[in-house]
Motif scaffolding. Structure first.
Motif, short mmCIF file in Angstrom:
data_model
loop_
_atom_site.label_atom_id
_atom_site.label_comp_id
_atom_site.label_asym_id
_atom_site.label_seq_id
_atom_site.Cartn_x
_atom_site.Cartn_y
_atom_site.Cartn_z
N VAL A 1 33.72 43.06 38.78
CA VAL A 1 34.95 43.17 39.56
C VAL A 1 36.13 43.02 38.61
CG1 VAL A 1 33.88 42.16 41.63
CG2 VAL A 1 35.18 40.71 40.06
N THR A 2 37.28 43.50 39.05
CA THR A 2 38.52 43.27 38.30
C THR A 2 39.50 42.58 39.22
OG1 THR A 2 39.32 45.44 38.94
CG2 THR A 2 38.26 45.27 36.79
N SER A 3 40.49 41.90 38.64
CA SER A 3 41.45 41.18 39.46
C SER A 3 42.86 41.56 39.09
CB SER A 3 41.25 39.68 39.30
OG SER A 3 41.57 39.29 37.99
N GLN A 4 43.74 41.39 40.06
CA GLN A 4 45.14 41.77 39.87
C GLN A 4 45.98 40.83 40.72
OE1 GLN A 4 46.01 45.54 41.60
NE2 GLN A 4 47.98 45.78 40.55
N ARG A 5 46.93 40.15 40.08
CA ARG A 5 47.78 39.27 40.88
C ARG A 5 48.81 40.11 41.62
NH1 ARG A 5 49.32 34.12 42.02
NH2 ARG A 5 47.75 33.08 40.76
N LEU A 6 48.95 39.82 42.92
CA LEU A 6 49.96 40.48 43.74
C LEU A 6 50.80 39.38 44.37
CD1 LEU A 6 47.79 43.14 45.64
CD2 LEU A 6 49.21 43.49 43.61
N GLY A 7 51.85 38.97 43.67
CA GLY A 7 52.65 37.85 44.18
C GLY A 7 51.82 36.58 44.19
N LYS A 8 51.72 35.99 45.37
CA LYS A 8 51.02 34.72 45.47
C LYS A 8 49.50 34.90 45.48
CE LYS A 8 53.04 32.67 48.98
NZ LYS A 8 53.31 31.70 50.09
N THR A 9 49.04 36.05 45.88
CA THR A 9 47.60 36.25 46.01
C THR A 9 47.01 37.01 44.81
OG1 THR A 9 47.78 38.35 47.16
CG2 THR A 9 47.87 36.37 48.51
N VAL A 10 45.71 36.95 44.69
CA VAL A 10 45.01 37.69 43.64
C VAL A 10 43.99 38.61 44.31
CG1 VAL A 10 43.52 37.53 41.62
CG2 VAL A 10 45.29 35.80 42.00
N GLU A 11 44.14 39.89 44.02
CA GLU A 11 43.28 40.88 44.66
C GLU A 11 42.12 41.23 43.75
OE1 GLU A 11 44.79 44.59 47.00
OE2 GLU A 11 44.36 45.21 44.95
#
Lengths: 113, 113
Positions: free
Chosen positions: B69-79
């Motif tokens: 999986v990969t992750s990406q911070r979107l503001g307060k959350t991490v997708e």
DNA sequence: AGCTTATATGACAATTCCGTCATATAAAAG
DNA sequence: CTTTTATATGACGGAATTGTCATATAAGCT
């Protein structure tokens, strides 16, 4: 019309994790790797991999239970054969994945957590 | 001319076993399965699977470390996003293998040894 | 039958893994 | 700049897995 189910069910999650569990051990992957060169009996496997016979037997049982190898008694010895149909494509995918997305796995002994 | 090497080397045995180790846990397979429906943040994952946030985080870290999986911070959350390129074909193979060679895995909690 | 070789099984200590708790960091909002 | 919300990290006890030993079974030989 009922919507199609895209996700696996609970039972499959268990089965899948157990199958990959069989492939998550260095001895078992070594055995599989060795059997790519052709069928071998337990003695040949433990000799070639320089592991104890008991260790080979335990791990072969696990692989057989998961259908990754089959066994056949030939007189005094028991010959194990790789289930190539499954194993070859899975190993190819794993290899490709590691080169492309997880080279770091080559330099560690345990998973990050 | 040196004969071609058909077998994996020691380092690859380790890498392969670690990769499959990531796929050998029910939480992680559930997460992967959930992410097949599209990217989700940690809160959504732990809510959907009814597991604790900490548990989700630990296992997501493991999956990310293995490139699944990969992750990406979107503001307060991490997708988190599934690496479909690897995961879809591997899950298809696993599924097919289980139906054909290892239906017994559906009815057990642990591997024979 | 008894002996030898080949493989499998069961049990146990040692190691590794997992679930949970406490806490840390990160971003946004007040 | 404190508070709140979201996520990550570290540590620790309990659970599961593994490596090894002792022993059992299985087949062939004398």
């Amino acid at each position: 019309m009922v919507s199609q189910r895209l996700t696996l069910q609970k039972t499959d999650v268990t089965a899948v994790s157990l199958l990959f569990n069989a492939l998550s051990n260095e001895y078992r992957v070594s055995i599989i790797n060795l059997l790519r060169t052709g069928p071998k009996n337990v003695g040949e496997i433990s000799d070639d991999l320089k592991i104890e016979q008991t260790m080979a037997s335990h791990n072969l049982k696990c692989l057989a239970f998961c259908g990754l190898v089959t066994s056949q008694r030939l007189g005094k010895t028991v010959e194990y054969t790789l289930n190539r149909e499954t194993v070859e494509p899975i190993l190819r995918l794993a290899d490709k994945h590691i080169s492309k997305y997880a080279v770091n796995l080559r330099n560690c002994k345990t998973l990050e957590r």
